[in-house]
Design an enzyme around this catalytic site. Structure first.
Site, PDB file in Angstrom:
ATOM      1  N   SER A 158      10.960  -3.543   0.589  1.00  0.00           N
ATOM      2  CA  SER A 158       9.652  -3.381  -0.053  1.00  0.00           C
ATOM      3  C   SER A 158       8.488  -3.925   0.767  1.00  0.00           C
ATOM      4  O   SER A 158       7.839  -4.915   0.404  1.00  0.00           O
ATOM      5  CB  SER A 158       9.709  -4.021  -1.434  1.00  0.00           C
ATOM      6  OG  SER A 158      10.738  -3.396  -2.150  1.00  0.00           O
ATOM      7  N   ARG A 173       3.666  -3.352   8.768  1.00  0.00           N
ATOM      8  CA  ARG A 173       3.348  -4.772   8.903  1.00  0.00           C
ATOM      9  C   ARG A 173       4.078  -5.522   7.805  1.00  0.00           C
ATOM     10  O   ARG A 173       4.367  -4.960   6.748  1.00  0.00           O
ATOM     11  CB  ARG A 173       1.840  -5.027   8.800  1.00  0.00           C
ATOM     12  CG  ARG A 173       1.230  -4.906   7.433  1.00  0.00           C
ATOM     13  CD  ARG A 173      -0.265  -4.752   7.486  1.00  0.00           C
ATOM     14  NE  ARG A 173      -0.624  -3.474   8.103  1.00  0.00           N
ATOM     15  CZ  ARG A 173      -0.684  -2.328   7.449  1.00  0.00           C
ATOM     16  NH1 ARG A 173      -0.388  -2.264   6.170  1.00  0.00           N
ATOM     17  NH2 ARG A 173      -1.013  -1.204   8.058  1.00  0.00           N
ATOM     18  N   ASP A 211      10.348  -0.610  -3.495  1.00  0.00           N
ATOM     19  CA  ASP A 211      10.619  -0.996  -4.890  1.00  0.00           C
ATOM     20  C   ASP A 211       9.823  -0.166  -5.903  1.00  0.00           C
ATOM     21  O   ASP A 211      10.290   0.119  -7.002  1.00  0.00           O
ATOM     22  CB  ASP A 211      10.397  -2.512  -5.121  1.00  0.00           C
ATOM     23  CG  ASP A 211       9.078  -3.045  -4.598  1.00  0.00           C
ATOM     24  OD1 ASP A 211       8.258  -2.255  -4.102  1.00  0.00           O
ATOM     25  OD2 ASP A 211       8.859  -4.272  -4.689  1.00  0.00           O
TER      26      ASP A 211
HETATM   27  C1  BGC Z   1       4.570  -4.441  -0.176  1.00  0.00           C
HETATM   28  C2  BGC Z   1       5.022  -3.229  -0.941  1.00  0.00           C
HETATM   29  C3  BGC Z   1       5.749  -3.626  -2.195  1.00  0.00           C
HETATM   30  C4  BGC Z   1       4.957  -4.638  -2.992  1.00  0.00           C
HETATM   31  C5  BGC Z   1       5.685  -5.115  -4.221  1.00  0.00           C
HETATM   32  C6  BGC Z   1       3.829  -5.403  -1.090  1.00  0.00           C
HETATM   33  O1  BGC Z   1       3.513  -6.569  -0.393  1.00  0.00           O
HETATM   34  O2  BGC Z   1       3.762  -4.084   0.912  1.00  0.00           O
HETATM   35  O3  BGC Z   1       5.850  -2.414  -0.145  1.00  0.00           O
HETATM   36  O4  BGC Z   1       5.999  -2.485  -2.954  1.00  0.00           O
HETATM   37  O5  BGC Z   1       4.629  -5.743  -2.199  1.00  0.00           O
HETATM   38  O6  BGC Z   1       6.896  -5.699  -3.902  1.00  0.00           O
END
Ligand code: BGC
Length: 491
Positions: A158, A173, A211
């Protein structure tokens, strides 16, 4: 503490009687700084809609709008046995999911492993080795060491990743405080596979998943009104289903325009240019001191990782201000430690059921060694409310923006994450903001549903990941090879 259930945030006006002028003034200043009125919510939403569209163009914008190659909603009749691995911020979870013949029914076994804090800023090898170890342990404890046919695995990773294929993802990133060298700019799948292959773990990766996409698909498995999946947790983000014809950056793929494609918005990056969000000096410090300054402007104002830190920064600033007498003459060394308070601390402050805020007093005493007076406790409570309310209201701008972009007048939104599930009043505050942004008429009864309801989601990184793996296997069998890098894994 006793469960109080959902309730309207109580007004504490009456309890402010003994609050001295300097603190009252500060409370007022904080209220002005952290409140976001309806007009502002609307203008943020308008800008958000444009940015969502921009992210889908070839030039792009600050919201990545990543196509995920998840190209269908589930029917409820998916079947098969799948592994799911979720690399979260706090835990690593491994599950085995059996999607059964019964509509929307499944069996699941799962194990959780703690993600050691050091891993988040360690080396890439340590990370992949740890993940592979946990996966190996899981398989050995559930299947022994007998040789197994390779099981299809959905990996919930995620973080923002560019996916040219569903079994591929170049990390754009790190977010959520992760800072591991040598992963950004690389496809994470071969790194993960190499560590797994070294141990002979019998899996084949069939989908790399965010996620939010998992949440969207898992929620749609049981509820066909689900159109958006959100995470309000350590980080904050959403996914929804777009038509390929509205994704100019995929035009070169010549996909049928009405084909669905789940988009992982990565909306945490909204307003990285700082054009519309009402940032306070404290938000600016959070950003400056984070491992990735300039990134995730929206997320840093609303996600769980940052709520406690915002609160801490305000209190330290007030203490250091000679005109404000707060925690006067006390040693606040513990409060000076960055990230010492997490959002559960703020939740506890907001949940204190006592008029004299004695539980908050105990928290300050026990956790920080600070004896807070009653007026100070009043300021503390108000500050927690302001930070929690701002987070909920701003996050609704993202939901409203997707609904507006897609023209959804009614739908369900599946939400998961520690802030959504545990932070007091988050749901009600978010729902109230949606009502203001979208100009809904007042409800006739409390039982009446809002046109757009944000509901607790099904398990995205377990069932959602299994479903996405199943949907992908199914479409490959039907000959739809779009966005598949390793067809041999889908046999
Ligand atoms: C990430 C996402 C993720 C979200 C919730 C963010 O910091 O970049 O990819 O879906 O957090 O977990």
């Amino acid at each position: 503490m006793v469960g109080l259930g959902p309730r309207k945030p109580p007004s504490r006006k009456g309890s402010m009687a003994d609050v001295p002028k300097d603190l009252l003034q500060e409370i007022k200043r904080l209220e002005e700084m952290f409140s976001v009125d309806t007009a502002k919510l609307k203008s943020i939403t308008e800008h958000f809609v444009k940015e969502l569209t921009k992210g889908l163009t070839v030039e792009g914008g600050s919201i990545p709008m990543n196509p995920t190659w998840c190209m269908a909603f589930p029917t409820g009749y998916e079947t098969g046995t799948f592994l799911a691995l979720d690399m979260g911020g706090t835990n690593l979870r491994v599950c085995e999911i059996i999607l059964t013949d019964e509509k929307s029914e499944f069996d699941i076994i799962q194990s959780k492993y703690r993600m050691p804090e050091e891993l988040k800023s360690g080396s890439a090898d340590e990370l992949w080795e740890y993940i592979a170890d946990c996966l190996q342990q899981f398989i050995e404890s559930h299947h022994g060491t007998k040789s197994l046919e390779k099981l299809p695995l959905g990996f919930t990773f995620s973080y923002p990743a560019t996916q040219d294929y569903i079994d591929h993802g170049v990390l754009q990133r790190w977010t959520k405080g992760f800072d591991i060298d040598g992963v950004e700019g690389h496809n994470v799948v071969p790194m993960f596979e190499a560590a797994v292959a070294k141990r002979g773990v019998p899996i084949k990766l069939t989908a790399l998943i965010n996620d939010t996409t998992g949440t969207l698909i898992a929620s749609a498995y049981t509820d066909t009104k689900m159109k958006i999946g959100c995470i309000f947790g350590t980080g904050c983000n959403a996914a929804y289903m777009e038509d390929c014809g509205s994704i100019p950056k995929l035009a070169h793929m010549n996909l049928p325009p009405d084909t669905p494609m789940a988009i992982n918005c990565e909306w945490g990056a909204f307003d990285n240019e700082h054009l519309v969000l009402p940032r306070t000096p404290y938000d600016i410090i959070i950003d400056k001191d984070s491992p990735r300054p300039g990134q995730q402007a929206f997320e840093k104002m609303i996600a769980g990782l940052y709520l406690g830190e915002l609160f801490r920064l305000v209190l330290v600033d007030l203490h250091d201000n000679k005109d404000v007498h707060i925690f006067e003459g006390q040693n606040i060394d513990k409060l000076r430690r960055a990230y010492t308070l997490d959002s559960s601390f703020l939740s506890m402050v907001e949940e204190d059921p006592f008029e004299n805020l004695s539980e908050t007093g105990d928290l300050f005493q026990n956790k920080l060694g600070i004896t807070a007076t009653h007026p100070e406790l009043e300021l503390i409570r108000r500050l927690a409310e302001l930070i929690g309310t701002r987070a909920a209201r701003l996050s609704s701008c993202g939901v409203a923006a997707i609904a507006k972009k897609k023209g959804y007048k009614t739908c369900h939104v599946g939400a998961d994450g520690s802030v959504f599930n545990k932070y007091p009043h988050f749901k009600q505050r978010g729902a109230q903001a949606l009502r203001e942004i979208l100009d809904w008429a007042p409800k006739k009864s409390s039982k009446e549903e809002d046109p757009i309801e944000i509901l607790a989601a099904e398990d995205g990184s377990g069932v959602g990941a299994a479903l996405i793996a199943a949907l992908t296997l199914k479409r490959v069998k039907e000959g739809n090879m779009a966005g598949i890098l390793h067809p041999e894994n889908f046999k």
